[in-house]
Design a protein around this motif. Structure first.
Motif, mmCIF file in Angstrom:
data_model
loop_
_atom_site.group_PDB
_atom_site.id
_atom_site.type_symbol
_atom_site.label_atom_id
_atom_site.label_comp_id
_atom_site.label_asym_id
_atom_site.label_seq_id
_atom_site.Cartn_x
_atom_site.Cartn_y
_atom_site.Cartn_z
ATOM 1 N N ILE A 100 61.870 -2.821 137.809
ATOM 2 C CA ILE A 100 61.827 -1.484 137.227
ATOM 3 C C ILE A 100 60.786 -0.679 137.994
ATOM 4 C CG2 ILE A 100 61.437 -0.109 135.153
ATOM 5 C CD1 ILE A 100 62.197 -2.551 133.490
ATOM 6 N N GLU A 101 61.184 0.480 138.496
ATOM 7 C CA GLU A 101 60.291 1.315 139.284
ATOM 8 C C GLU A 101 59.409 2.181 138.384
ATOM 9 O OE1 GLU A 101 60.865 1.080 143.119
ATOM 10 O OE2 GLU A 101 61.438 -0.667 141.922
ATOM 11 N N PRO B 237 49.864 0.206 133.011
ATOM 12 C CA PRO B 237 50.382 -0.978 133.700
ATOM 13 C C PRO B 237 50.549 -2.230 132.836
ATOM 14 C CG PRO B 237 48.172 -0.416 134.460
ATOM 15 C CD PRO B 237 48.648 0.731 133.648
ATOM 16 N N VAL B 238 49.639 -2.506 131.933
ATOM 17 C CA VAL B 238 49.799 -3.713 131.110
ATOM 18 C C VAL B 238 51.038 -3.590 130.238
ATOM 19 C CG1 VAL B 238 48.781 -5.116 129.277
ATOM 20 C CG2 VAL B 238 47.330 -4.249 131.139
ATOM 21 N N GLU B 239 51.225 -2.433 129.624
ATOM 22 C CA GLU B 239 52.417 -2.199 128.808
ATOM 23 C C GLU B 239 53.685 -2.239 129.667
ATOM 24 O OE1 GLU B 239 49.586 -0.593 128.726
ATOM 25 O OE2 GLU B 239 49.031 -0.030 126.678
ATOM 26 N N PHE B 240 53.573 -1.756 130.903
ATOM 27 C CA PHE B 240 54.705 -1.778 131.829
ATOM 28 C C PHE B 240 55.123 -3.222 132.122
ATOM 29 C CE2 PHE B 240 56.126 0.090 136.240
ATOM 30 C CZ PHE B 240 57.446 -0.215 135.943
ATOM 31 N N VAL B 241 54.155 -4.076 132.370
ATOM 32 C CA VAL B 241 54.444 -5.496 132.628
ATOM 33 C C VAL B 241 55.191 -6.105 131.454
ATOM 34 C CG1 VAL B 241 53.404 -7.782 132.901
ATOM 35 C CG2 VAL B 241 52.530 -5.840 134.237
ATOM 36 N N HIS B 242 54.706 -5.865 130.240
ATOM 37 C CA HIS B 242 55.345 -6.446 129.056
ATOM 38 C C HIS B 242 56.755 -5.886 128.849
ATOM 39 C CE1 HIS B 242 52.022 -8.898 127.817
ATOM 40 N NE2 HIS B 242 51.189 -7.872 127.798
ATOM 41 N N LEU B 243 56.943 -4.599 129.110
ATOM 42 C CA LEU B 243 58.272 -4.008 128.984
ATOM 43 C C LEU B 243 59.251 -4.682 129.942
ATOM 44 C CD1 LEU B 243 60.304 -1.831 128.060
ATOM 45 C CD2 LEU B 243 59.358 -0.335 129.845
ATOM 46 N N ALA B 244 58.848 -4.833 131.197
ATOM 47 C CA ALA B 244 59.741 -5.468 132.175
ATOM 48 C C ALA B 244 60.098 -6.879 131.741
ATOM 49 C CB ALA B 244 59.074 -5.483 133.552
ATOM 50 N N ALA B 245 59.104 -7.638 131.314
ATOM 51 C CA ALA B 245 59.370 -9.014 130.889
ATOM 52 C C ALA B 245 60.281 -9.057 129.677
ATOM 53 C CB ALA B 245 58.050 -9.725 130.604
ATOM 54 N N ASP B 246 60.054 -8.166 128.719
ATOM 55 C CA ASP B 246 60.894 -8.134 127.513
ATOM 56 C C ASP B 246 62.348 -7.856 127.858
ATOM 57 O OD1 ASP B 246 58.675 -8.633 125.957
ATOM 58 O OD2 ASP B 246 58.409 -6.549 125.318
ATOM 59 N N LEU B 247 62.583 -7.113 128.943
ATOM 60 C CA LEU B 247 63.947 -6.780 129.361
ATOM 61 C C LEU B 247 64.511 -7.772 130.379
ATOM 62 C CD1 LEU B 247 63.689 -2.879 129.651
ATOM 63 C CD2 LEU B 247 64.537 -4.253 127.744
ATOM 64 N N GLY B 248 63.769 -8.840 130.637
ATOM 65 C CA GLY B 248 64.270 -9.872 131.536
ATOM 66 C C GLY B 248 64.141 -9.552 133.003
ATOM 67 N N CYS B 249 63.255 -8.632 133.359
ATOM 68 C CA CYS B 249 63.047 -8.278 134.765
ATOM 69 C C CYS B 249 61.795 -8.978 135.291
ATOM 70 C CB CYS B 249 62.893 -6.767 134.922
ATOM 71 S SG CYS B 249 64.401 -5.850 134.535
ATOM 72 N N ARG B 250 61.860 -9.412 136.516
ATOM 73 C CA ARG B 250 60.761 -10.166 137.116
ATOM 74 C C ARG B 250 59.801 -9.290 137.908
ATOM 75 N NH1 ARG B 250 63.071 -14.734 140.721
ATOM 76 N NH2 ARG B 250 60.830 -15.104 140.946
ATOM 77 N N TYR B 251 60.185 -8.036 138.156
ATOM 78 C CA TYR B 251 59.394 -7.211 139.065
ATOM 79 C C TYR B 251 59.173 -5.810 138.493
ATOM 80 C CZ TYR B 251 60.919 -10.835 142.326
ATOM 81 O OH TYR B 251 61.187 -12.040 142.925
ATOM 82 N N ILE B 252 58.054 -5.228 138.912
ATOM 83 C CA ILE B 252 57.821 -3.810 138.689
ATOM 84 C C ILE B 252 57.345 -3.208 140.013
ATOM 85 C CG2 ILE B 252 57.265 -4.034 136.244
ATOM 86 C CD1 ILE B 252 54.282 -3.731 137.003
ATOM 87 N N ALA B 253 57.564 -1.909 140.175
ATOM 88 C CA ALA B 253 56.955 -1.164 141.268
ATOM 89 C C ALA B 253 55.846 -0.310 140.672
ATOM 90 C CB ALA B 253 57.983 -0.290 141.980
ATOM 91 N N ALA B 254 54.731 -0.204 141.388
ATOM 92 C CA ALA B 254 53.540 0.371 140.778
ATOM 93 C C ALA B 254 52.903 1.439 141.653
ATOM 94 C CB ALA B 254 52.516 -0.732 140.504
ATOM 95 N N VAL B 255 52.212 2.345 140.978
ATOM 96 C CA VAL B 255 51.280 3.272 141.611
ATOM 97 C C VAL B 255 49.906 2.995 141.030
ATOM 98 C CG1 VAL B 255 52.899 5.119 142.190
ATOM 99 C CG2 VAL B 255 51.931 5.011 139.895
ATOM 100 N N LEU B 256 48.867 3.494 141.684
ATOM 101 C CA LEU B 256 47.519 3.175 141.243
ATOM 102 C C LEU B 256 47.003 4.087 140.144
ATOM 103 C CD1 LEU B 256 45.791 2.201 144.618
ATOM 104 C CD2 LEU B 256 46.898 0.739 142.908
ATOM 105 N N SER B 257 47.698 5.188 139.881
ATOM 106 C CA SER B 257 47.302 6.069 138.782
ATOM 107 C C SER B 257 48.556 6.622 138.130
ATOM 108 C CB SER B 257 46.405 7.204 139.284
ATOM 109 O OG SER B 257 47.035 7.941 140.299
ATOM 110 N N GLY B 258 48.396 7.224 136.961
ATOM 111 C CA GLY B 258 49.533 7.645 136.152
ATOM 112 C C GLY B 258 50.395 8.707 136.811
ATOM 113 N N ASN B 259 51.624 8.795 136.333
ATOM 114 C CA ASN B 259 52.600 9.750 136.847
ATOM 115 C C ASN B 259 52.256 11.154 136.362
ATOM 116 O OD1 ASN B 259 55.028 11.250 137.351
ATOM 117 N ND2 ASN B 259 56.164 9.330 137.397
ATOM 118 N N PRO B 260 52.245 12.161 137.244
ATOM 119 C CA PRO B 260 51.974 13.529 136.781
ATOM 120 C C PRO B 260 53.044 14.066 135.834
ATOM 121 C CG PRO B 260 52.669 13.533 139.076
ATOM 122 C CD PRO B 260 52.441 12.104 138.709
#
Length: 290
Positions: free
Chosen positions: A3-4, A13-36
């Motif tokens: 999930i990008e 990011p921590v919530e993003f990791v848990h969301l991906a795992a809950d949906l059965g995805c092994r990967y996320i794409a990340a930025v170092l700060s929040g989306n504008p």
């Protein structure tokens, strides 16, 4: 499947990791700060400046068996110097990022190529590969220009990122993609949209895409010619749906299920059969997990 970061509009990011795992995805794409673009009002974060957040993110990834497949945010701009990204690359390496992605907004192609080479060398020193992305709104507008950049940099760890929307919108077909050496393709971003631009500027469509299979892009034919061993990241920002109140988890769940349906349909399709290019993708009920 991944999930990008654009799909989740600044979810920390921590919530993003848990969301991906809950949906059965092994990967996320990340930025170092929040989306504008932050329609849900998520709190700001900085993996760049917050060491404790990095530690929590790493712990969450270990717990949930999720990793960062792609690090974003490395942009060539007029007068910029990729060496200024050294500290960001250090953070990406600390987070275990496999690849970093770059684009250019500098109209000087020769200079952009040189900056790509600098970034690729710096990333390699930290154990990461580099991808280059093209889009009609960027200096590297199409597949041909992206391939020229890859040839110029001439490193095995500098390869292509294929975004399905940008591929189709730049005038390329699945046959064009099939003609590319698969070894040059490192990553794919999956989304759907209309073939013709809807917004007055390209950015409007880029942040308001469609669930895979619900638009006009020839996704099944594109998936058929992508290398089978790459991460497919779901880059499906749907700003209108978010502004209408649909939760991030529900939007992401719809995209993950639709992508699995497409992948299943592609796996079940008899070899050598193709839909007419430009016809809407049709998905079949999913019977396997990817």
């Amino acid at each position: 499947m991944g999930i990008e970061h654009q799909t989740v509009f600044g979810l920390p990011p921590v919530e993003f990791v848990h969301l991906a795992a809950d949906l059965g995805c092994r990967y996320i794409a990340a930025v170092l700060s929040g989306n504008p673009v932050n329609p849900h009002g998520y709190p700001p974060f900085s993996l760049r400046d917050d060491a404790a957040l990095r530690r929590r993110t790493i712990a969450a990834m270990r717990e949930r068996e999720v990793s960062i497949s792609l690090g974003e945010g490395f942009v060539v701009r007029p007068g910029s110097d990729m060496r200024g990204y050294a500290a960001d690359l250090d953070v990406m390496a600390e987070l275990g990022v496999a690849m970093v992605n770059t684009v250019t907004m500098d109209p000087d192609l020769d200079r952009s190529h040189d900056e790509f080479g600098t970034l690729a060398e710096m990333a390699s020193e930290r154990g990461m590969q580099t991808t280059v992305e093209f889009a009609p709104s960027l200096t590297i507008k199409d597949l041909d220009l992206a391939l020229a950049a890859v040839r110029h940099v001439a490193r095995p760890d500098f390869r292509l990122l294929i975004d399905t929307m940008h591929l189709a919108r730049s005038g390329h077909t699945p046959a064009d993609l099939a003609a590319v050496d698969p070894a040059l393709i490192a990553y794919a971003q999956l989304s759907d949209n209309t073939l013709q631009q809807r917004g007055t500027v390209y950015r409007e469509d880029s942040i308001n895409r469609m669930v895979p299979g619900e638009g006009e892009l020839p996704l099944r034919d594109i998936l058929a010619v992508l290398p089978p061993d790459i991460v497919i990241g779901l880059e499906v920002p749907m700003l209108s749906a978010a502004q209408a109140g649909e939760p991030t988890e529900e939007r992401a769940r719809r995209c993950v299920q639709a992508a699995r349906d497409l992948l299943t349909a592609e796996a079940l399709r008899p070899p050598g059969t193709l839909r007419p290019l430009g016809a809407p993708s049709t998905a079949h009920p999913s019977t396997i997990e990817r």
